[in-house]
Design a protein around this motif. Structure first.
Motif, PDB file in Angstrom:
ATOM      1  N   VAL A 186      -4.749  40.310  44.483  1.00  0.00           N
ATOM      2  CA  VAL A 186      -3.755  41.062  45.238  1.00  0.00           C
ATOM      3  C   VAL A 186      -2.696  40.060  45.685  1.00  0.00           C
ATOM      4  O   VAL A 186      -3.017  39.056  46.316  1.00  0.00           O
ATOM      5  N   ILE A 187      -1.452  40.328  45.314  1.00  0.00           N
ATOM      6  CA  ILE A 187      -0.331  39.468  45.691  1.00  0.00           C
ATOM      7  C   ILE A 187       0.234  39.978  47.014  1.00  0.00           C
ATOM      8  O   ILE A 187       0.447  41.179  47.193  1.00  0.00           O
ATOM      9  N   LEU A 188       0.500  39.048  47.925  1.00  0.00           N
ATOM     10  CA  LEU A 188       1.086  39.375  49.225  1.00  0.00           C
ATOM     11  C   LEU A 188       2.482  38.776  49.301  1.00  0.00           C
ATOM     12  O   LEU A 188       2.691  37.627  48.896  1.00  0.00           O
ATOM     13  N   THR A 189       3.432  39.544  49.816  1.00  0.00           N
ATOM     14  CA  THR A 189       4.797  39.056  49.949  1.00  0.00           C
ATOM     15  C   THR A 189       5.400  39.531  51.262  1.00  0.00           C
ATOM     16  O   THR A 189       4.963  40.535  51.815  1.00  0.00           O
ATOM     17  N   THR A 190       6.380  38.805  51.728  1.00  0.00           N
ATOM     18  CA  THR A 190       7.071  39.183  52.952  1.00  0.00           C
ATOM     19  C   THR A 190       8.226  40.127  52.653  1.00  0.00           C
ATOM     20  O   THR A 190       8.537  41.000  53.440  1.00  0.00           O
ATOM     21  N   PHE A 191       8.846  39.970  51.490  1.00  0.00           N
ATOM     22  CA  PHE A 191      10.053  40.717  51.162  1.00  0.00           C
ATOM     23  C   PHE A 191       9.873  41.551  49.908  1.00  0.00           C
ATOM     24  O   PHE A 191       9.209  41.137  48.966  1.00  0.00           O
ATOM     25  N   ALA A 192      10.516  42.711  49.892  1.00  0.00           N
ATOM     26  CA  ALA A 192      10.554  43.557  48.698  1.00  0.00           C
ATOM     27  C   ALA A 192      11.732  43.092  47.858  1.00  0.00           C
ATOM     28  O   ALA A 192      12.880  43.330  48.212  1.00  0.00           O
ATOM     29  N   ARG A 193      11.454  42.407  46.771  1.00  0.00           N
ATOM     30  CA  ARG A 193      12.514  41.910  45.889  1.00  0.00           C
ATOM     31  C   ARG A 193      12.330  42.473  44.489  1.00  0.00           C
ATOM     32  O   ARG A 193      11.198  42.544  43.994  1.00  0.00           O
ATOM     33  N   PRO A 208       4.395  51.116  48.650  1.00  0.00           N
ATOM     34  CA  PRO A 208       5.524  51.963  48.235  1.00  0.00           C
ATOM     35  C   PRO A 208       6.890  51.279  48.380  1.00  0.00           C
ATOM     36  O   PRO A 208       7.767  51.487  47.546  1.00  0.00           O
ATOM     37  N   ALA A 209       7.081  50.476  49.412  1.00  0.00           N
ATOM     38  CA  ALA A 209       8.376  49.785  49.588  1.00  0.00           C
ATOM     39  C   ALA A 209       8.621  48.807  48.453  1.00  0.00           C
ATOM     40  O   ALA A 209       9.758  48.636  47.999  1.00  0.00           O
TER      41      ALA A 209
END
Length: 145
Positions: free
Chosen positions: A79-86, A127-128
């Protein structure tokens, strides 16, 4: 017990997240690393069921580490975790073999639910993040990113 490897930048965030996940009755954080180039070795030693990888890590990105885990530890779901939706993150994560892509600032209960879901074979996408990838336009990430 679900065994989890957590790869997150150094600092309080990784320790706090590990403690919060440890409060789940069926989840045990078996390894924590601060750099992408430590992930595969840690996975081979600790044999996690799921690896939670920050997308941006020193040494090797979470995306690159996910691709290596797919080859070196194929039983480990990522599972990849990110702070921003890019734009580009979702496509790149799925190409690397990730089973999930989440915003890291979400509730821990949702992260725990995602961990359980990916173990059943589901692919889980915030979803974001899916919406950010749905728009037209070129992928802003270079091959190296």
């Amino acid at each position: 017990m679900i065994r989890v490897l957590l790869a997150e930048d150094p600092g309080m965030t990784r320790g706090a997240l590990a403690r919060l996940l440890g409060l789940e009755a069926d989840i045990e954080v078996v390894a924590q690393v601060a750099a992408g180039d430590e992930i595969v070795d840690a996975a081979l030693v600790s044999r996690p069921d799921v690896a939670l990888l920050d997308i941006e890590l020193p040494g090797l990105s979470g995306l690159d580490a996910a691709a290596l885990l797919r080859d070196e530890a194929p039983d480990c779901r990522v599972v990849i975790l990110t702070t921003f939706a890019r734009p580009g993150y979702l496509r790149r994560a799925l190409e690397a073999g990730a089973a999930g892509l989440l915003v890291k600032d979400g509730p821990v209960r949702e992260l725990a639910a995602t961990i359980r879901r990916v173990l059943t074979g589901e692919t889980v996408v915030d979803p974001a993040l899916a919406a950010a990838d749905a728009g037209p336009g070129p992928d802003p990430l270079t091959a190296r990113q």
